[in-house]
Design a protein around this motif. Structure first.
Motif, PDB file in Angstrom:
ATOM      1  N   ALA A 182     -47.929   8.762  46.522  1.00  0.00           N
ATOM      2  CA  ALA A 182     -47.992  10.142  46.031  1.00  0.00           C
ATOM      3  C   ALA A 182     -47.319  11.136  46.967  1.00  0.00           C
ATOM      4  CB  ALA A 182     -49.448  10.536  45.807  1.00  0.00           C
ATOM      5  N   TYR A 183     -47.137  10.755  48.217  1.00  0.00           N
ATOM      6  CA  TYR A 183     -46.504  11.640  49.194  1.00  0.00           C
ATOM      7  C   TYR A 183     -45.001  11.413  49.306  1.00  0.00           C
ATOM      8  CZ  TYR A 183     -51.345  12.478  50.367  1.00  0.00           C
ATOM      9  OH  TYR A 183     -52.667  12.796  50.293  1.00  0.00           O
ATOM     10  N   GLY A 184     -44.464  10.517  48.492  1.00  0.00           N
ATOM     11  CA  GLY A 184     -43.026  10.312  48.443  1.00  0.00           C
ATOM     12  C   GLY A 184     -42.459   9.362  49.474  1.00  0.00           C
ATOM     13  N   HIS A 185     -43.317   8.588  50.138  1.00  0.00           N
ATOM     14  CA  HIS A 185     -42.839   7.588  51.098  1.00  0.00           C
ATOM     15  C   HIS A 185     -43.672   6.318  50.954  1.00  0.00           C
ATOM     16  CE1 HIS A 185     -45.955   9.829  53.485  1.00  0.00           C
ATOM     17  NE2 HIS A 185     -46.345   8.589  53.693  1.00  0.00           N
ATOM     18  N   VAL A 186     -43.219   5.262  51.613  1.00  0.00           N
ATOM     19  CA  VAL A 186     -43.945   3.993  51.565  1.00  0.00           C
ATOM     20  C   VAL A 186     -45.306   4.175  52.227  1.00  0.00           C
ATOM     21  CG1 VAL A 186     -43.931   1.603  52.390  1.00  0.00           C
ATOM     22  CG2 VAL A 186     -41.828   2.623  51.513  1.00  0.00           C
ATOM     23  N   ASN A 187     -46.351   3.739  51.543  1.00  0.00           N
ATOM     24  CA  ASN A 187     -47.715   3.869  52.055  1.00  0.00           C
ATOM     25  C   ASN A 187     -47.918   3.008  53.294  1.00  0.00           C
ATOM     26  OD1 ASN A 187     -50.798   2.984  51.967  1.00  0.00           O
ATOM     27  ND2 ASN A 187     -50.581   4.989  50.993  1.00  0.00           N
ATOM     28  N   ASN A 188     -48.793   3.466  54.190  1.00  0.00           N
ATOM     29  CA  ASN A 188     -49.000   2.783  55.472  1.00  0.00           C
ATOM     30  C   ASN A 188     -49.424   1.322  55.333  1.00  0.00           C
ATOM     31  OD1 ASN A 188     -51.473   3.792  54.465  1.00  0.00           O
ATOM     32  ND2 ASN A 188     -52.380   3.810  56.485  1.00  0.00           N
ATOM     33  N   VAL A 189     -50.179   0.967  54.312  1.00  0.00           N
ATOM     34  CA  VAL A 189     -50.630  -0.419  54.192  1.00  0.00           C
ATOM     35  C   VAL A 189     -49.480  -1.379  53.927  1.00  0.00           C
ATOM     36  CG1 VAL A 189     -52.951   0.226  53.453  1.00  0.00           C
ATOM     37  CG2 VAL A 189     -51.217  -0.263  51.737  1.00  0.00           C
ATOM     38  N   VAL A 190     -48.390  -0.883  53.353  1.00  0.00           N
ATOM     39  CA  VAL A 190     -47.236  -1.730  53.059  1.00  0.00           C
ATOM     40  C   VAL A 190     -46.612  -2.254  54.345  1.00  0.00           C
ATOM     41  CG1 VAL A 190     -44.948  -1.788  51.986  1.00  0.00           C
ATOM     42  CG2 VAL A 190     -46.832  -0.565  50.871  1.00  0.00           C
ATOM     43  N   ILE A 243     -55.996 -11.586  63.258  1.00  0.00           N
ATOM     44  CA  ILE A 243     -57.215 -11.013  63.825  1.00  0.00           C
ATOM     45  C   ILE A 243     -57.034  -9.569  64.262  1.00  0.00           C
ATOM     46  CG2 ILE A 243     -58.107 -13.262  64.547  1.00  0.00           C
ATOM     47  CD1 ILE A 243     -57.407 -12.158  67.495  1.00  0.00           C
ATOM     48  N   GLU A 244     -55.758  -9.118  64.329  1.00  0.00           N
ATOM     49  CA  GLU A 244     -55.527  -7.747  64.783  1.00  0.00           C
ATOM     50  C   GLU A 244     -54.144  -7.296  64.348  1.00  0.00           C
ATOM     51  OE1 GLU A 244     -56.464  -6.902  68.954  1.00  0.00           O
ATOM     52  OE2 GLU A 244     -54.582  -5.800  69.066  1.00  0.00           O
ATOM     53  N   THR A 245     -54.057  -6.060  63.893  1.00  0.00           N
ATOM     54  CA  THR A 245     -52.769  -5.432  63.621  1.00  0.00           C
ATOM     55  C   THR A 245     -52.839  -3.986  64.070  1.00  0.00           C
ATOM     56  OG1 THR A 245     -53.360  -4.775  61.385  1.00  0.00           O
ATOM     57  CG2 THR A 245     -52.236  -6.884  61.616  1.00  0.00           C
ATOM     58  N   GLN A 246     -51.682  -3.444  64.396  1.00  0.00           N
ATOM     59  CA  GLN A 246     -51.596  -2.038  64.799  1.00  0.00           C
ATOM     60  C   GLN A 246     -50.192  -1.572  64.479  1.00  0.00           C
ATOM     61  OE1 GLN A 246     -49.741  -1.039  67.892  1.00  0.00           O
ATOM     62  NE2 GLN A 246     -50.069   1.063  67.288  1.00  0.00           N
ATOM     63  N   CYS A 247     -50.064  -0.309  64.074  1.00  0.00           N
ATOM     64  CA  CYS A 247     -48.743   0.211  63.725  1.00  0.00           C
ATOM     65  C   CYS A 247     -48.637   1.673  64.126  1.00  0.00           C
ATOM     66  CB  CYS A 247     -48.511   0.069  62.217  1.00  0.00           C
ATOM     67  SG  CYS A 247     -46.850   0.538  61.689  1.00  0.00           S
ATOM     68  N   ASN A 248     -47.505   2.026  64.707  1.00  0.00           N
ATOM     69  CA  ASN A 248     -47.157   3.420  64.981  1.00  0.00           C
ATOM     70  C   ASN A 248     -46.032   3.790  64.031  1.00  0.00           C
ATOM     71  OD1 ASN A 248     -48.914   3.881  67.234  1.00  0.00           O
ATOM     72  ND2 ASN A 248     -47.528   2.636  68.462  1.00  0.00           N
ATOM     73  N   TYR A 249     -46.213   4.897  63.314  1.00  0.00           N
ATOM     74  CA  TYR A 249     -45.228   5.350  62.331  1.00  0.00           C
ATOM     75  C   TYR A 249     -44.369   6.429  62.979  1.00  0.00           C
ATOM     76  CZ  TYR A 249     -48.667   2.959  59.536  1.00  0.00           C
ATOM     77  OH  TYR A 249     -49.518   2.009  59.044  1.00  0.00           O
ATOM     78  N   LEU A 250     -43.069   6.190  62.998  1.00  0.00           N
ATOM     79  CA  LEU A 250     -42.158   7.069  63.724  1.00  0.00           C
ATOM     80  C   LEU A 250     -41.256   7.879  62.799  1.00  0.00           C
ATOM     81  CD1 LEU A 250     -41.278   4.330  66.333  1.00  0.00           C
ATOM     82  CD2 LEU A 250     -42.952   6.178  66.593  1.00  0.00           C
ATOM     83  N   ALA A 251     -40.958   7.363  61.633  1.00  0.00           N
ATOM     84  CA  ALA A 251     -40.127   8.050  60.649  1.00  0.00           C
ATOM     85  C   ALA A 251     -40.459   7.500  59.265  1.00  0.00           C
ATOM     86  CB  ALA A 251     -38.646   7.839  60.952  1.00  0.00           C
ATOM     87  N   SER A 252     -40.369   8.335  58.265  1.00  0.00           N
ATOM     88  CA  SER A 252     -40.691   7.904  56.900  1.00  0.00           C
ATOM     89  C   SER A 252     -39.672   6.901  56.373  1.00  0.00           C
ATOM     90  CB  SER A 252     -40.727   9.106  55.958  1.00  0.00           C
ATOM     91  OG  SER A 252     -41.825   9.921  56.230  1.00  0.00           O
ATOM     92  N   VAL A 253     -40.181   5.981  55.576  1.00  0.00           N
ATOM     93  CA  VAL A 253     -39.360   5.052  54.816  1.00  0.00           C
ATOM     94  C   VAL A 253     -39.710   5.303  53.353  1.00  0.00           C
ATOM     95  CG1 VAL A 253     -38.901   2.619  54.297  1.00  0.00           C
ATOM     96  CG2 VAL A 253     -39.352   3.324  56.649  1.00  0.00           C
ATOM     97  N   ALA A 254     -38.695   5.348  52.493  1.00  0.00           N
ATOM     98  CA  ALA A 254     -38.932   5.587  51.070  1.00  0.00           C
ATOM     99  C   ALA A 254     -37.917   4.801  50.247  1.00  0.00           C
ATOM    100  CB  ALA A 254     -38.823   7.081  50.753  1.00  0.00           C
ATOM    101  N   PHE A 255     -38.333   4.406  49.058  1.00  0.00           N
ATOM    102  CA  PHE A 255     -37.409   3.760  48.140  1.00  0.00           C
ATOM    103  C   PHE A 255     -36.286   4.737  47.827  1.00  0.00           C
ATOM    104  CE2 PHE A 255     -35.805   2.821  43.924  1.00  0.00           C
ATOM    105  CZ  PHE A 255     -35.530   1.478  44.033  1.00  0.00           C
ATOM    106  N   PRO A 256     -35.028   4.344  47.871  1.00  0.00           N
ATOM    107  CA  PRO A 256     -34.489   2.993  47.910  1.00  0.00           C
ATOM    108  C   PRO A 256     -33.988   2.547  49.285  1.00  0.00           C
ATOM    109  CG  PRO A 256     -32.774   4.454  47.141  1.00  0.00           C
ATOM    110  CD  PRO A 256     -33.985   5.309  47.460  1.00  0.00           C
ATOM    111  N   ASP A 257     -34.606   3.008  50.379  1.00  0.00           N
ATOM    112  CA  ASP A 257     -34.188   2.556  51.709  1.00  0.00           C
ATOM    113  C   ASP A 257     -34.191   1.035  51.780  1.00  0.00           C
ATOM    114  OD1 ASP A 257     -33.920   5.135  52.795  1.00  0.00           O
ATOM    115  OD2 ASP A 257     -36.011   5.198  53.438  1.00  0.00           O
ATOM    116  N   VAL A 258     -33.261   0.492  52.550  1.00  0.00           N
ATOM    117  CA  VAL A 258     -33.217  -0.940  52.827  1.00  0.00           C
ATOM    118  C   VAL A 258     -34.012  -1.156  54.113  1.00  0.00           C
ATOM    119  CG1 VAL A 258     -31.733  -2.884  53.456  1.00  0.00           C
ATOM    120  CG2 VAL A 258     -30.987  -1.231  51.709  1.00  0.00           C
ATOM    121  N   VAL A 259     -34.948  -2.084  54.086  1.00  0.00           N
ATOM    122  CA  VAL A 259     -35.840  -2.312  55.222  1.00  0.00           C
ATOM    123  C   VAL A 259     -35.481  -3.620  55.917  1.00  0.00           C
ATOM    124  CG1 VAL A 259     -38.245  -2.684  55.901  1.00  0.00           C
ATOM    125  CG2 VAL A 259     -37.694  -1.010  54.145  1.00  0.00           C
ATOM    126  N   ILE A 260     -35.358  -3.537  57.235  1.00  0.00           N
ATOM    127  CA  ILE A 260     -35.122  -4.706  58.083  1.00  0.00           C
ATOM    128  C   ILE A 260     -36.276  -4.761  59.078  1.00  0.00           C
ATOM    129  CG2 ILE A 260     -33.601  -5.774  59.803  1.00  0.00           C
ATOM    130  CD1 ILE A 260     -32.310  -5.605  57.037  1.00  0.00           C
TER     131      ILE A 260
END
Length: 122
Positions: free
Chosen positions: A5-13, A44-61
């Motif tokens: 809804a905020y126009g970017h890929v959701n954090n859980v993705v 058993i553990e995950t962690q993520c720091n979000y530094l810049a938005s990713v949104a469709f149709p960006d190509v993700v590597i």
């Protein structure tokens, strides 16, 4: 469906991408068969720091390395990059504990997997 809804890929993705890059690396290199391997990795553990938005149709590597290699556990470092950017849009870690498929008790990382993981250890 990629954008929330905020126009970017959701954090859980991002966590799904972490899981995908780690398991794809192991499968493509022939050290993990998700249906028959006697030893499997449980997260058993995950962690993520979000530094810049990713949104469709960006190509993700996604890039992956190993920062800690124990007897039965591995800490993977993961970077998510969009399009052809050289700075990560997100970075984090993902920890697997390897267990016997049947008993779910900790098991030593198989020798062939350990050798592969050492090739990306930082």
């Amino acid at each position: 469906m990629d954008n929330d809804a905020y126009g970017h890929v959701n954090n859980v993705v991002y966590y799904s991408w972490f899981d995908t890059v780690v398991n794809q690396f192991l499968i493509v290199n022939g050290v993990l068969d998700i249906e028959t391997s006697s030893v499997i990795g449980l997260v058993i553990e995950t962690q993520c720091n979000y530094l810049a938005s990713v949104a469709f149709p960006d190509v993700v590597i996604a890039g992956v390395s190993v920062s800690k290699l124990g007897n039965s556990s591995v800490r993977y470092e993961v970077g998510i990059f969009k399009n052809e950017e050289t700075s990560a849009s997100a970075q984090g870690h993902f920890v697997h504990v390897y267990v016997d498929r049947e008993s779910r008790r900790p098991a030593s990382i198989p020798d062939n997997m350990r050798a592969l993981l050492k090739t990306i250890q930082s």
